[in-house]
Design a protein around this motif. Structure first.
Motif, PDB file in Angstrom:
ATOM      1  N   ILE A 142     -11.144  -3.329 -10.753  1.00  0.00           N
ATOM      2  CA  ILE A 142     -10.751  -4.930 -10.460  1.00  0.00           C
ATOM      3  C   ILE A 142      -9.347  -4.672 -10.274  1.00  0.00           C
TER       4      ILE A 142
ATOM      5  N   ARG B 298     -13.195 -10.449 -20.172  1.00  0.00           N
ATOM      6  CA  ARG B 298     -13.900 -10.442 -18.764  1.00  0.00           C
ATOM      7  C   ARG B 298     -14.461  -8.993 -18.798  1.00  0.00           C
TER       8      ARG B 298
ATOM      9  N   ALA C 274      -9.196 -14.348  -3.840  1.00  0.00           N
ATOM     10  CA  ALA C 274      -9.114 -13.713  -5.151  1.00  0.00           C
ATOM     11  C   ALA C 274      -9.516 -14.849  -6.244  1.00  0.00           C
ATOM     12  N   THR C 275      -9.695 -14.500  -7.458  1.00  0.00           N
ATOM     13  CA  THR C 275      -9.786 -15.458  -8.453  1.00  0.00           C
ATOM     14  C   THR C 275      -8.594 -15.937  -9.016  1.00  0.00           C
TER      15      THR C 275
ATOM     16  N   THR D  97     -13.777  -4.981  -4.377  1.00  0.00           N
ATOM     17  CA  THR D  97     -13.660  -5.051  -5.901  1.00  0.00           C
ATOM     18  C   THR D  97     -12.930  -6.554  -6.138  1.00  0.00           C
ATOM     19  N   GLU D  98     -13.306  -7.016  -7.353  1.00  0.00           N
ATOM     20  CA  GLU D  98     -12.807  -8.290  -8.021  1.00  0.00           C
ATOM     21  C   GLU D  98     -11.303  -8.334  -7.743  1.00  0.00           C
ATOM     22  N   LYS D  99     -10.550  -9.191  -7.222  1.00  0.00           N
ATOM     23  CA  LYS D  99      -9.060  -9.367  -7.351  1.00  0.00           C
ATOM     24  C   LYS D  99      -8.962 -10.632  -8.183  1.00  0.00           C
ATOM     25  N   LEU D 100      -7.983 -10.557  -9.151  1.00  0.00           N
ATOM     26  CA  LEU D 100      -7.520 -11.533 -10.261  1.00  0.00           C
ATOM     27  C   LEU D 100      -5.798 -11.824 -10.017  1.00  0.00           C
TER      28      LEU D 100
END
Ligand SMILES: NC(=O)c1ccc[n+]([C@@H]2O[C@H](COP(=O)([O-])OP(=O)(O)OC[C@H]3O[C@@H](n4cnc5c(N)ncnc54)[C@H](OP(=O)(O)O)[C@@H]3O)[C@@H](O)[C@H]2O)c1
Length: 230
Positions: free
Chosen positions: A83, A148, A127-128, A105-108
């Protein structure tokens, strides 16, 4: 409250302690063998965190480069790369930056409370956006990442971010690479800025290992009892 992840700070610096030059473009401090070592460390982590200035100045992709390492992660049921995480108060982030545009991949994005609505409007598609509080505390970010499912966090800079993780006593390990040259320009970003660090002349950090990698040296410091030598 959730456990915070095992937190490893990774940094390359010049002999005189700079992270880069004063010019906007990225300065390469390391060598190919060390970039490959960093890639292996990335592949061993659940998340990689950088400050917004690093996203703006270096435009990093922050992906695992080696196909073999990406495949190994996939076999373990993990996304090919960790992430990606960044922090911002001013919200000067371009949604087309490689941080957002590269990798599945996830982006925060941890954003200071006062800009969260605007951040969701500007970055919500890529993104989140997480309300990081006002101001954003690294402990809050660490514990939220833990909630998370992040068990192992790699902090890749820059200096403002490293300073906060160190002064807040949230780092378990420091991997410091020293490149064999000087920058010699006080306008350039430093490894850390002023602060009250838990390690000082009266409380020395533990130097766990020293390794020469071509023309650079890797210094590994154990900063907490959670340090894992492997
Ligand atoms: N040699 C290396 O290993 C290495 C690694 C990474 C980066 N670098 C270099 O380091 C330089 C950047 O370092 P830097 O110290 O200037 O910046 P940085 O740590 O990368 O980012 C600082 C920015 O992150 C955001 N931020 C950090 N803490 C925050 C908090 N508590 N609350 C809200 N926002 C927060 C702010 O963004 P906003 O301004 O958007 O509010 C702040 O301006 C780059 O030029 C890069 O080349 C070198």
């Amino acid at each position: 409250m959730h456990d915070r992840p095992y937190t490893l700070l990774s940094c390359g610096m010049s002999i005189d302690g700079y992270l880069g030059s004063a010019a906007p473009r990225r300065l390469e401090l390391s060598n190919d063998a060390d970039f490959d070592r960093v890639d292996a460390v990335r592949a061993s982590c659940d998340a990689i965190l950088v400050g917004a200035a690093t996203v703006r100045n270096d435009n990093p992709r922050l992906l695992v480069r080696s196909q073999r390492r990406r495949d190994e992660r996939s076999c373990r049921g993990l996304p090919p790369s960790p992430i990606k995480v960044t922090l911002t108060e001013r919200l000067a982030l371009d949604p087309r930056a490689a941080f957002f545009a590269s990798g599945e991949t996830e982006k925060l994005v941890y954003c200071a409370s006062q800009r969260v609505r605007e951040a969701r409007w500007r970055l919500g598609r890529v993104a989140t956006v997480v309300d990081g509080g006002a101001p954003i505390e690294m402990r809050t970010v660490s514990e939220d990442l833990g909630a998370r499912g992040v068990r192992r966090l790699m902090v890749e800079g820059g200096g403002k971010v490293h300073t906060q993780f160190l002064t807040d006593d949230l780092a378990d390990e420091l991997q410091l690479v020293v490149a064999p040259f000087f920058v010699g320009d006080s306008r350039a970003p430093r490894f850390v800025s002023d602060g009250r660090f838990p390690w000082n002349a009266g409380r020395r950090a533990t130097l766990a290992t020293v390794r020469q990698i071509g023309d650079v040296v890797l210094l590994r410091y154990a900063l907490s009892p959670r340090f894992k030598a492997g």
